[in-house]
Structures are given as structure tokens and as C-alpha cells.
Design a protein around this motif. Structure first.
Motif, PDB file in Angstrom:
ATOM      1  N   SER A 107       1.075  -0.973  -0.279  1.00  0.00           N
ATOM      2  CA  SER A 107      -0.257  -0.041   0.414  1.00  0.00           C
ATOM      3  C   SER A 107       1.078   0.904  -0.053  1.00  0.00           C
ATOM      4  N   ILE A 158      -2.802   0.028   6.725  1.00  0.00           N
ATOM      5  CA  ILE A 158      -3.029  -0.078   5.176  1.00  0.00           C
ATOM      6  C   ILE A 158      -3.326   1.731   4.304  1.00  0.00           C
ATOM      7  N   SER A 192       2.236   2.260  -3.690  1.00  0.00           N
ATOM      8  CA  SER A 192       1.278   2.686  -4.393  1.00  0.00           C
ATOM      9  C   SER A 192       0.977   4.365  -4.701  1.00  0.00           C
ATOM     10  N   SER A 227      -3.856   5.145   1.731  1.00  0.00           N
ATOM     11  CA  SER A 227      -4.747   5.358   0.840  1.00  0.00           C
ATOM     12  C   SER A 227      -3.322   5.748   0.055  1.00  0.00           C
ATOM     13  N   SER A 262      -9.671   7.767  -0.802  1.00  0.00           N
ATOM     14  CA  SER A 262      -8.842   7.502  -2.184  1.00  0.00           C
ATOM     15  C   SER A 262      -9.067   9.441  -3.219  1.00  0.00           C
TER      16      SER A 262
END
Length: 325
Positions: free
Chosen positions: A23, A103, A26, A105, A255
């Protein structure tokens, strides 16, 4: 200027840890961010294989500017975490801290780094937190100031926030010695009284509790997103001090980006303050807090025993009422 370095702590949950790292990767900022991993050693034979799986995965981590591992052969009871922090502080004025069951965003690093930049010179802000509580009231995605602290993914500066582990007992004791300070904390975050009591007795070291207390004692705030940028999957029964709770493990995370600027009001809104009070226990916990305070302050042995019994009795009643609901 590079983004703030990240410290991730991990013990023996390879699946949680992998999800956490993926995560983080990302986030677009990961590629230019230095990652420090604090890996404690096994405390028993049962955890040895899981710790080895964690460290095997660490060897293959890519996607960051640099990866530095602090690992101990035997269990250090989190002392390796302090060693990692000390090493990061030696060369940095700030860092981002995450645990292996967080986790995040894709906009987590953007928010934390923007907050660290924006409030770097503002001593009224103790930290920038990426987590916010399930059900927190919001009208739009924005940064808000709150008098509390959430340790599930945060950024902090070297010149504020932390109280050393060996000073926490004295700090908590000083709160019980000051009626006004205790009243300010108990009126807004009543769930903290038992934890402060445990800290005062030397039975608990909890940096998040200490920083939350500081927001009231020193009139400070922390910056939060109005919608969480972090999900804690440790409430699946594997986390320390974490009961199973789907409110956290299934929590939606934002998000989209959140603007962080100096125009944010650092005066916590009454609506948010009232909501937090209710979320952490409300009036029932507040009453329990005062009973605990009286137990600590009463010097007469007989009255002290009566106070302890009364506290335990009311605590059982509150727990029973919660079950009935």
C-alpha cells in the motif's frame, strides 16, 4: 528536498506486513522516499518461522529510494524500534511512522508530507495523523485540527511531540496531581484515564496516550484528514491491544487528495470534539475517570479501598449496560 523518511515496525505477521508495504508503494512519493524497517526478533520458538518469513520478504522490497533494515536476533521488547528512531533522528528533522498492520491510501504520503511542510514552524501542531475514526462527521474531504493523536500512520518533527519512555510515568503522575489538567482530558477523551493510571504506575508505555494528553495540557493540536487515509487490519485478532472489530478492519479509506494549508483553523470545532467524546465512551467513561482520579488522590487507606471497590463496581455496571445495548 526528499519526502520525510518512513519507519515501519514489524514483528511476526508477514501477510499484514506485505499488505502494508504494497500500500505504501502505491503512493507516488514512495520512489523518492527512504524506508527504514524495524524488525524485532522472535520471543519464542512459535514466532521464529514467521519472523524469518518477514525478513525474507524484506530482502526483496523495491519501489523506494532506499531500504534500511534494523533487525535483532532476539526479542528486544521493542527496543529495536527506539534504535531505529534514534538512527533516523540523527540525520532528519522529521519522519513518518507506520505499523505493519496499517494499510494506507495512495494519497497518504502526500497528505503527511504536505502537513509536515505546512506546519513545520508552528509549535501549536504536535503531529500530522493519517488515520481518522470510523463515523467521524464530515461535510467534505479536508484537513481538520483535533485535540487527540492517532498512532496508526503519522508524521512528526524532532522538536516536538515525543515524551521519552523513561519519563512517561512521571508525566502521567503529574496529570493526576493537577485537577485542572485531568479535568480537561477526562471531559473530552474519558477513555484515557485508565491508560494514564497504568502509565503512572509504570505498567504501560504509550506514546500515543502521552501525545494526546499533551494536546490538552499544553493547548496543542494534531492535524487529521476528515476521512481516514489509513485502515488498521490488526483488529482481526492478531494485533496487540486490538480486539476483533470490523469497524476498523473494513473501514473505507479516502482515495483522493486532501489540501493542507495554513488556512486550516487550529481551533477544534465543537461538533468534532463532542463526537470524539461520545465515540470513546461518553459520560459513562467520564464518570469512571473521576472515580479513578479520586482513588489515586485519596490518601486515607480505608477511603482508598472504598474508592477502588466503587470504581470496580461502576465499571462492571457500565460494561453490563454496554452488553445490553
Amino acid at each position: 528536498m526528499f519526502p520525510a523518511p518512513i519507519i515501519v515496525t514489524v514483528y511476526d505477521r508477514p501477510h499484514h506486513f506485505r499488505a502494508c508495504i504494497e500500500s505504501l508503494k502505491s503512493n507516488p512519493e514512495a520512489a523518492c522516499t527512504e524506508l527504514f524497517i524495524s524488525s524485532d526478533g522472535p520471543s519464542c520458538d512459535g514466532s521464529r518461522e514467521r519472523v524469518e518469513k518477514v525478513r525474507t520478504y524484506i530482502k526483496g522490497i523495491t519501489g523506494f529510494r532506499k531500504v534500511t533494515l534494523f533487525a535483532s536476533k532476539e526479542n528486544t521488547h521493542r527496543e529495536v524500534v527506539n534504535q531505529t528512531k534514534d538512527a533516523v533522528w540523527a540525520d532528519n528533522e522529521r519522519f513518518i511512522f507506520i505499523e505493519d498492520d496499517n494499510i494506507v491510501s495512495p494519497w497518504f504520503l502526500n497528505f503527511i508530507n504536505a502537513g509536515l511542510d505546512t506546519f513545520a514552524e508552528n509549535q501549536d501542531v504536535l503531529a500530522v495523523c493519517g488515520y481518522n475514526y470510523p463515523g467521524f462527521p464530515f461535510e467534505k474531504s479536508e484537513a481538520v485540527a483535533l485535540r487527540c493523536f492517532a498512532a496508526w500512520g503519522y508524521g512528526i518533527w524532532r522538536d516536538r511531540g515525543f515524551i521519552p519512555d523513561n519519563e512517561m510515568a512521571a508525566y502521567a503522575s503529574s496529570i493526576f496531581a493537577d485537577t485542572k489538567k485531568f479535568a480537561r482530558i477526562n471531559k473530552r477523551l474519558p477513555h484515557m484515564a485508565p491508560m494514564l493510571h497504568a502509565m503512572a504506575k509504570g505498567n504501560l508505555i504509550a506514546g500515543d496516550v502521552a501525545i494526546s494528553a499533551r494536546t490538552f495540557c499544553d493547548n496543542k493540536v494534531c492535524i487529521f484528514p476528515s476521512r481516514s487515509l489509513v485502515r488498521n487490519i490488526g483488529h482481526d485478532g492478531t494485533g496487540q491491544h486490538c480486539e476483533m472489530d470490523e469497524r476498523y478492519t473494513a473501514q473505507d479509506i479516502l482515495s483522493e487528495p486532501i489540501d493542507v494549508s495554513n488556512s486550516i483553523s487550529l481551533d477544534p470545532q465543537g461538533r468534532n470534539t463532542r463526537w470524539l467524546h461520545g465515540f470513546v465512551g461518553g459520560r459513562r467513561k467520564e464518570i469512571l475517570g473521576w472515580l479513578l482520579f479520586l482513588e489515586v488522590r485519596i490518601r486515607n487507606p480505608v477511603l482508598n479501598r472504598i474508592g477502588k471497590r466503587l470504581y470496580r463496581m461502576v465499571k462492571r455496571v457500565v460494561k453490563y449496560q454496554k452488553v445490553l445495548k
